[in-house]
Design an enzyme around this catalytic site. Sequence first.
Site, PDB file in Angstrom:
ATOM      1  N   ASN A 176       0.837  -1.200   0.000  1.00 49.06           N
ATOM      2  CA  ASN A 176       0.000   0.000   0.000  1.00 49.06           C
ATOM      3  C   ASN A 176       0.878   1.259   0.000  1.00 49.06           C
ATOM      4  O   ASN A 176       1.612   1.505  -0.940  1.00 49.06           O
ATOM      5  CB  ASN A 176      -0.940  -0.058   1.210  1.00 49.06           C
ATOM      6  CG  ASN A 176      -1.964   1.048   1.231  1.00 49.06           C
ATOM      7  OD1 ASN A 176      -2.195   1.719   0.237  1.00 49.06           O
ATOM      8  ND2 ASN A 176      -2.590   1.260   2.369  1.00 49.06           N
ATOM      9  N   CYS A 177       0.860   2.052   1.041  1.00 54.29           N
ATOM     10  CA  CYS A 177       1.590   3.321   1.084  1.00 54.29           C
ATOM     11  C   CYS A 177       2.923   3.149   1.819  1.00 54.29           C
ATOM     12  O   CYS A 177       3.131   2.167   2.536  1.00 54.29           O
ATOM     13  CB  CYS A 177       0.738   4.388   1.759  1.00 54.29           C
ATOM     14  SG  CYS A 177      -0.006   3.876   3.321  1.00 54.29           S
ATOM     15  N   MET A 386       1.976   8.658   5.757  1.00 49.57           N
ATOM     16  CA  MET A 386       2.160   8.047   4.444  1.00 49.57           C
ATOM     17  C   MET A 386       0.937   8.388   3.597  1.00 49.57           C
ATOM     18  O   MET A 386      -0.144   7.839   3.804  1.00 49.57           O
ATOM     19  CB  MET A 386       2.316   6.533   4.567  1.00 49.57           C
ATOM     20  CG  MET A 386       3.512   6.100   5.371  1.00 49.57           C
ATOM     21  SD  MET A 386       3.691   4.308   5.476  1.00 49.57           S
ATOM     22  CE  MET A 386       2.295   3.870   6.528  1.00 49.57           C
ATOM     23  N   CYS A 388      -2.227  10.265   2.775  1.00 44.10           N
ATOM     24  CA  CYS A 388      -3.219  11.150   3.394  1.00 44.10           C
ATOM     25  C   CYS A 388      -3.115  11.189   4.911  1.00 44.10           C
ATOM     26  O   CYS A 388      -2.945  12.240   5.511  1.00 44.10           O
ATOM     27  CB  CYS A 388      -4.617  10.707   2.974  1.00 44.10           C
ATOM     28  SG  CYS A 388      -5.945  11.597   3.796  1.00 44.10           S
ATOM     29  N   SER A 390      -2.170   7.867   6.962  1.00 38.94           N
ATOM     30  CA  SER A 390      -1.661   6.624   7.532  1.00 38.94           C
ATOM     31  C   SER A 390      -0.330   6.861   8.234  1.00 38.94           C
ATOM     32  O   SER A 390       0.590   7.432   7.663  1.00 38.94           O
ATOM     33  CB  SER A 390      -1.487   5.582   6.414  1.00 38.94           C
ATOM     34  OG  SER A 390      -1.001   4.361   6.929  1.00 38.94           O
ATOM     35  N   ASN A 409       2.895   0.209   4.596  1.00 34.23           N
ATOM     36  CA  ASN A 409       1.636  -0.405   5.021  1.00 34.23           C
ATOM     37  C   ASN A 409       1.266  -1.492   4.018  1.00 34.23           C
ATOM     38  O   ASN A 409       1.493  -1.335   2.819  1.00 34.23           O
ATOM     39  CB  ASN A 409       0.526   0.649   5.101  1.00 34.23           C
ATOM     40  CG  ASN A 409      -0.807   0.071   5.541  1.00 34.23           C
ATOM     41  OD1 ASN A 409      -1.612  -0.359   4.716  1.00 34.23           O
ATOM     42  ND2 ASN A 409      -1.057   0.056   6.833  1.00 34.23           N
ATOM     43  N   TYR A 545      -7.084   2.461  11.799  1.00 34.75           N
ATOM     44  CA  TYR A 545      -6.967   3.483  10.762  1.00 34.75           C
ATOM     45  C   TYR A 545      -8.307   4.190  10.605  1.00 34.75           C
ATOM     46  O   TYR A 545      -9.323   3.547  10.318  1.00 34.75           O
ATOM     47  CB  TYR A 545      -6.562   2.777   9.467  1.00 34.75           C
ATOM     48  CG  TYR A 545      -6.406   3.622   8.234  1.00 34.75           C
ATOM     49  CD1 TYR A 545      -5.329   4.479   8.090  1.00 34.75           C
ATOM     50  CD2 TYR A 545      -7.310   3.508   7.175  1.00 34.75           C
ATOM     51  CE1 TYR A 545      -5.153   5.211   6.926  1.00 34.75           C
ATOM     52  CE2 TYR A 545      -7.146   4.239   6.009  1.00 34.75           C
ATOM     53  CZ  TYR A 545      -6.071   5.089   5.884  1.00 34.75           C
ATOM     54  OH  TYR A 545      -5.896   5.812   4.739  1.00 34.75           O
ATOM     55  N   GLU A 550     -13.474   8.187   1.157  1.00 36.20           N
ATOM     56  CA  GLU A 550     -13.954   9.007   0.041  1.00 36.20           C
ATOM     57  C   GLU A 550     -15.171   8.390  -0.631  1.00 36.20           C
ATOM     58  O   GLU A 550     -16.182   9.042  -0.845  1.00 36.20           O
ATOM     59  CB  GLU A 550     -12.842   9.190  -0.992  1.00 36.20           C
ATOM     60  CG  GLU A 550     -13.296  10.040  -2.166  1.00 36.20           C
ATOM     61  CD  GLU A 550     -12.341   9.964  -3.346  1.00 36.20           C
ATOM     62  OE1 GLU A 550     -12.788  10.288  -4.462  1.00 36.20           O
ATOM     63  OE2 GLU A 550     -11.183   9.592  -3.147  1.00 36.20           O
ATOM     64  N   GLY A 684      -9.996  14.730   3.621  1.00 34.11           N
ATOM     65  CA  GLY A 684      -8.659  14.929   4.146  1.00 34.11           C
ATOM     66  C   GLY A 684      -7.635  15.405   3.145  1.00 34.11           C
ATOM     67  O   GLY A 684      -6.557  15.838   3.521  1.00 34.11           O
TER      68      GLY A 684
END
Length: 717
Positions: A176-177, A386, A388, A390, A409, A545, A550, A684
């Site tokens: 992920n990020c 990371m 937005c 995280s 992540n 989290y 969105e 965010g």
Amino acid sequence: MQVENYQKYKLPKMVIKTDGYEVPFGLYKLETVLAKLGLADQSETILVELLKKLGHAQVVKTTVIYDELLSVLKKHGYEKEATAFITVHKLDEEDWAKQTDPAVRLSRLQSKDPSLVHENANKDSNVFNTQRDLTAGTVGKTLGLRMMPKHVAKAHLRGDIHYHDLDYTPWSPMTNCCLIDFKEMLTNGFKIGNAEVESPHSIQTATAQMSQIIANVASSQYGGCSADRIDEVLEPFAMKNYEKHLAESKEYIEDPAKQEEFAKKRTKKDIYDAMQALEYEINTLFSSQGQTPFTTLGFGLGTSWISREIQKSILKIRIGGLGREKRTAIFPKLVFTIKKGLNLKPGDPNYDIKQLAVECATKRMYPDVLMYDKIKELTGSFKAPMGCRSFLQGWKDEQGSEVNSGRMNLGVVTLNLPRIALESKGDKALFWKIFNDKLQVCKTALDFKVNRVLDAVPENAPILYQYGAFGQRLKPGEDVSKLFKNERATVSIGYIGLYEVGTTFYGPNWEHNKEAHDFTLEIVKQLHDACLVWSKESGYHFSVYSTPSESLTDRFCKLDTERFGEVKDITDKDYYTNSFHYDVRKHPTPFEKLQFEMDYPKYAAGGFIHYCEYPNLRQNPKALEAVWDFAYDKVGYLGTNTPIDHCYKCGFEGEFKATARGFECPDCGNHDPKTCDCVKRTCGYLGNPLQRPMVHGRHAEIASRAKNIGPGMVFDE
């Protein structure tokens, strides 16, 4: 009617799903099915007989429960209800077949189904590379659903949970990020494609290399990529500029003081040009996902004159805007750190830069701000988010050194809390029962995410695994798990809609009700406590989290409206409230909002952000600074939401008006993206609703196609 009514009958402990997974037996699920069949008044008789048929079994298959329930219904003459039950089950299987059929989903994409083409506000579905990504993602989603445990896939399709980034994972073992380890890569060099890139000898080259790294990393994962403490990372490369200019000055200038003045002046210009180039390069990049890489730059802690100049350049460039029309840049997301004794108060050495950050936020919304001491308290160490929101947790390597950059992540699964509240019908004991059952589904989904990522080999993403973005450099074929184990990587359970949960039990105005506040806080604490257990068991850092949501603000609400109808102050709004946030309809002051929200991140340190609504602040920056100062020891991460729209036709500056056709200038009605700059904060982060419509995903539920049977009646497969 609750479980205790049947205590004299021994209930099965576990149920074996059709995919072979065992889950706790939930009598409430059968009660719900009977209620949907119109047999709530007869449920005790039916369930007593069903439990007798199950014969005190400790473990029972869902197929057995299904067959025995049908047998009981028919025995008691409920032929119509038995037929309805069979029909729902059949429709459920048909829906499953359609949802996992690539041809069906591709057909929806070709017909420009809004739920597919506009599900991401930062992707322009008109361009070819986005269309290609949407096509690949459409196929990836259907295949991914078939790869994961069937009961997890069905829970996702029903809206009990949301398996994030299904277009990329599990079909591909992507991560992920991450926080890219720019320091390691820029210091030791790296490789992209056929190019061996050596360590840069100037800040201009360093930022050019950064943009190439960002583009490659963004195409090798599916989440955001962040640069932590970028002012300090880039400082040694700007120092090379200074040393070069100083050496040059000695050829023409005799006075040492003037030599230094000349070198500093030239270096400051180099820094500004380099940071401006980085801003433009990021905004002109497109990853293989068909969008500008979601990039975050964290800065603000450097104290040298070079670091200070980098900080000031970042802010001045953002204030100046992009292009001839000076539009607001959407990316990179800027995150400025406030630290007591450094820049918080007048007299602090970097207070002037904080003033510049305040001005920038009033004009461009960014930067968001990190409160240094609070971030350390909440997450165990200081670092930028990371993407937005995280956050990694504090972590040390085998040598005892703190490590943040180069970590990542592994994925997120979000729990639909309002649905659990609606299903419990005001019964808290039942709420916790359903909550724990769904929590286990999330755990199974997260375990599957982790195990799938372990299938990757370094050659799948050389920039991540072999050339330094993830810190350690692996050799071809080496086990990637060493970068994830011992809680080096995080994996996250998300949540949405605490406001709606509180409303279900305490009414719509519960924000100042301590009992309601404590109940919703306990929900997040229960998630946190489960993560502690999972982390100890697995060796991966499970974290809570606060999901940006969105598309989930719409998707979950849409599905729950189909199941429960329009419930006042819950589903009738057409959206669910993001994570732990205060009900936006009440328009709280920033101080009220932050006081209300400040307790939740303690248990949701894996991802969180607070943001406050303001009127136009251009003429009153001190008001924004007052909120920042108030927030310093209360929250860790704070964003600004203020009107910054601009109409180039009539010159209007402020907030555009929301209309049925979108946002438009309130003075002249202009809504042409070529002559407007309309920027809104979406869950965010910033987006442009004129250029990329923020139409959230909508997914059909089986009940909508079986209205004669009853909305939302789904047999738990």
